[in-house]
Design a protein around this motif. Sequence first.
Motif, PDB file in Angstrom:
ATOM      1  N   ARG A 372       0.819  -1.215   0.000  1.00 27.04           N
ATOM      2  CA  ARG A 372       0.000   0.000   0.000  1.00 27.04           C
ATOM      3  C   ARG A 372       0.855   1.268   0.000  1.00 27.04           C
ATOM      4  N   ASP A 373       2.030   1.206   0.636  1.00 29.31           N
ATOM      5  CA  ASP A 373       2.873   2.396   0.721  1.00 29.31           C
ATOM      6  C   ASP A 373       3.783   2.567  -0.491  1.00 29.31           C
ATOM      7  N   LEU A 374       3.631   1.686  -1.502  1.00 31.24           N
ATOM      8  CA  LEU A 374       4.455   1.778  -2.715  1.00 31.24           C
ATOM      9  C   LEU A 374       3.543   1.706  -3.947  1.00 31.24           C
ATOM     10  N   PRO A 375       2.702   2.726  -4.143  1.00 34.48           N
ATOM     11  CA  PRO A 375       1.754   2.691  -5.265  1.00 34.48           C
ATOM     12  C   PRO A 375       2.421   2.886  -6.623  1.00 34.48           C
ATOM     13  N   VAL A 376       3.635   3.459  -6.625  1.00 41.01           N
ATOM     14  CA  VAL A 376       4.375   3.670  -7.869  1.00 41.01           C
ATOM     15  C   VAL A 376       5.578   2.741  -7.886  1.00 41.01           C
ATOM     16  N   GLY A 377       5.824   2.106  -9.005  1.00 37.07           N
ATOM     17  CA  GLY A 377       6.882   1.095  -9.109  1.00 37.07           C
ATOM     18  C   GLY A 377       6.248  -0.286  -9.141  1.00 37.07           C
ATOM     19  N   TYR A 378       6.966  -1.241  -9.707  1.00 39.98           N
ATOM     20  CA  TYR A 378       6.389  -2.577  -9.924  1.00 39.98           C
ATOM     21  C   TYR A 378       6.646  -3.496  -8.712  1.00 39.98           C
ATOM     22  N   TYR A 379       6.171  -3.071  -7.551  1.00 39.18           N
ATOM     23  CA  TYR A 379       6.449  -3.796  -6.313  1.00 39.18           C
ATOM     24  C   TYR A 379       5.423  -4.894  -6.050  1.00 39.18           C
ATOM     25  N   VAL A 380       5.885  -5.949  -5.373  1.00 38.48           N
ATOM     26  CA  VAL A 380       5.027  -7.039  -4.902  1.00 38.48           C
ATOM     27  C   VAL A 380       5.380  -7.298  -3.442  1.00 38.48           C
ATOM     28  N   GLN A 381       4.376  -7.495  -2.612  1.00 41.52           N
ATOM     29  CA  GLN A 381       4.623  -7.812  -1.207  1.00 41.52           C
ATOM     30  C   GLN A 381       5.336  -9.161  -1.066  1.00 41.52           C
ATOM     31  N   PRO A 382       6.269  -9.284  -0.129  1.00 43.99           N
ATOM     32  CA  PRO A 382       6.774 -10.612   0.216  1.00 43.99           C
ATOM     33  C   PRO A 382       5.591 -11.505   0.590  1.00 43.99           C
ATOM     34  N   THR A 383       5.516 -12.659  -0.044  1.00 41.35           N
ATOM     35  CA  THR A 383       4.300 -13.481   0.031  1.00 41.35           C
ATOM     36  C   THR A 383       4.622 -14.892   0.495  1.00 41.35           C
ATOM     37  N   LEU A 384       3.817 -15.366   1.437  1.00 42.24           N
ATOM     38  CA  LEU A 384       3.983 -16.716   1.988  1.00 42.24           C
ATOM     39  C   LEU A 384       2.683 -17.479   1.821  1.00 42.24           C
ATOM     40  N   LEU A 385       2.772 -18.632   1.155  1.00 48.69           N
ATOM     41  CA  LEU A 385       1.627 -19.509   0.937  1.00 48.69           C
ATOM     42  C   LEU A 385       1.883 -20.850   1.618  1.00 48.69           C
ATOM     43  N   ALA A 386       0.927 -21.325   2.393  1.00 47.46           N
ATOM     44  CA  ALA A 386       1.057 -22.603   3.108  1.00 47.46           C
ATOM     45  C   ALA A 386       0.127 -23.647   2.506  1.00 47.46           C
ATOM     46  N   ASP A 387       0.347 -24.893   2.921  1.00 51.02           N
ATOM     47  CA  ASP A 387      -0.503 -26.028   2.518  1.00 51.02           C
ATOM     48  C   ASP A 387      -0.559 -26.158   0.998  1.00 51.02           C
ATOM     49  N   VAL A 388       0.575 -25.965   0.351  1.00 56.37           N
ATOM     50  CA  VAL A 388       0.620 -25.948  -1.115  1.00 56.37           C
ATOM     51  C   VAL A 388       0.707 -27.368  -1.655  1.00 56.37           C
ATOM     52  N   ASP A 389      -0.178 -27.684  -2.566  1.00 54.80           N
ATOM     53  CA  ASP A 389      -0.198 -28.980  -3.242  1.00 54.80           C
ATOM     54  C   ASP A 389       1.051 -29.106  -4.117  1.00 54.80           C
ATOM     55  N   PRO A 390       1.854 -30.158  -3.940  1.00 58.59           N
ATOM     56  CA  PRO A 390       3.083 -30.297  -4.738  1.00 58.59           C
ATOM     57  C   PRO A 390       2.852 -30.357  -6.236  1.00 58.59           C
ATOM     58  N   ASP A 391       1.619 -30.716  -6.655  1.00 55.32           N
ATOM     59  CA  ASP A 391       1.325 -30.828  -8.084  1.00 55.32           C
ATOM     60  C   ASP A 391       0.671 -29.569  -8.657  1.00 55.32           C
ATOM     61  N   SER A 392       0.426 -28.567  -7.828  1.00 55.94           N
ATOM     62  CA  SER A 392      -0.269 -27.363  -8.292  1.00 55.94           C
ATOM     63  C   SER A 392       0.645 -26.512  -9.156  1.00 55.94           C
ATOM     64  N   GLN A 393       0.033 -25.586  -9.907  1.00 55.19           N
ATOM     65  CA  GLN A 393       0.796 -24.732 -10.804  1.00 55.19           C
ATOM     66  C   GLN A 393       1.859 -23.935 -10.052  1.00 55.19           C
ATOM     67  N   ILE A 394       1.502 -23.381  -8.897  1.00 55.46           N
ATOM     68  CA  ILE A 394       2.446 -22.525  -8.186  1.00 55.46           C
ATOM     69  C   ILE A 394       3.609 -23.322  -7.598  1.00 55.46           C
ATOM     70  N   SER A 395       3.422 -24.631  -7.447  1.00 57.58           N
ATOM     71  CA  SER A 395       4.505 -25.482  -6.960  1.00 57.58           C
ATOM     72  C   SER A 395       5.361 -26.026  -8.088  1.00 57.58           C
ATOM     73  N   GLN A 396       4.838 -25.949  -9.293  1.00 59.26           N
ATOM     74  CA  GLN A 396       5.548 -26.512 -10.436  1.00 59.26           C
ATOM     75  C   GLN A 396       6.171 -25.466 -11.352  1.00 59.26           C
TER      76      GLN A 396
END
Length: 494
Positions: A372-396
């Motif tokens: 929210r404090d970086l509206p300008v620039g191509y920033y992405v928040q540090p992101t943590l996802l749990a319980d991820v399926d090993p076969d899912s797109q984000i895991s592969q």
Amino acid sequence: MTSGQNDSGVLAGDERMLIDGELQYTASGATFDVIHPASEQVAGQATDGTVEDMERAVGAARRAFDETDWSRDLEFRYHCLTQLAAALDRNKEHLRRVLITEVGCPITVSGSQIESPIAEVTHWAEHGKNFEYLVDTGVHDTPMGPARRMIHHEPIGVVGAITPWNVPFYLNIAETVPALMAGNTVVLKPAQLTPWSGSEYGRIVTEETDIPAGVFNVVVSNANEVGAALSADSRVDMITFTGSTATGRAILASGAPTVKKTLLELGGKSAHIVLDDADFNAALPLAAMMACVMSGQSCILPSRILLPRSRYDEGLELLKTSMENFPVGDPWTPGNMQGPQISEGQRKKVLGLITSGVDSGARLITGGGIPRDLPVGYYVQPTLLADVDPDSQISQEEIFGPVLTVTPYDTDDDAIAIANNSIYGLSGEVSSGDVDRAMGVAKRMRTGNVTINGKSHFGITSPFGGTKQSGLGRRNGDEGYREYLEGKTIGLPA
């Protein structure tokens, strides 16, 4: 040439390319914009080279290899690369500002992208000077009587180097300097998003070293077909490429008609197996940091964290705390360690993969959007996802963003199977209180490189490369230098 700088530190690089010893624009004068990812503003332009420009560069490199003494004069090559190391060092602060402008790499962590590659030029000059190019293997019995055999290591010829945007100056050096020291001539095609790390390199070569015309060329372009022309050209003997697996496949296909040697460092989806006896307080904050430095834009990033089910919640809490407190912001501000993604397109890809992960059942622990404090620039928040399926797109699929996925496991065998469940095999990591146990796990991971307890596998003296669809061949170490040489066996009277 553009060399504009504003108060934020933004510094445009040289617009020109280097062909046959001459810094030049493409014939039409066409240019393309280079965007500063922290401001989303145009920082300057680069000449938009064409297939015809690439053909001229390859012709210059071919002539320089075939008609000059470059491939045979080791002392002269050593002299030129020693000059290059000194010249790059003189220009390092200029190069640093150009790099931050086009990549958005935080100044705090820019040393690995500036000082490290400059030091590698000196390393390869010394390594090449001391390399044993003619090896006597002794006398061998043959049906025709005893014969002495010798192996002569000689340069391959013309090397085409196609480099990516994530660590452009480092990889421009890593893919061209050992090739040059080995006696090859080179044509460099830098990434469209980071042309200046290539054009500044070419400017320094031609203005501050004795490297002859045609030996080193840089073709800058915003067109994919220009790189494709380099990999398909029959006058090119070898292609070295770092980038996506999809592009690596295309390069292999285009080089097949001429059976061109290819050295490929491709995608990665590395796993970090945290064993149940590991020091979580040491391993997991470091894992979070590695996910966010360089905005997660690293091929060797261990982006899949595998935690034992018995300590799962403990591990998630440590990762959450570390990622929520990671310093993200303007790359020009000392102390910030995560800057923006390279482009809006890359940010959209990262955010889309996060959404895909949640849609496939993953639990969003923190992050997941734009700060929210970086509206300008191509920033992405540090992101943590749990319980991820090993076969899912984000895991592969390789994310190339500040995102960690966490998957629980029950046994060591289970963790190894999850880690190996990937088309990639570039890197990996194991954390354990028992180094022998960690070594046993590391040996079973199908990957080219493994770090144990934070002790990095990566370094200029050690071979680096991937298995499976993460690449072919090795960079660094003696093996990496030999990639740019052919071995000729010679039989002679004993």
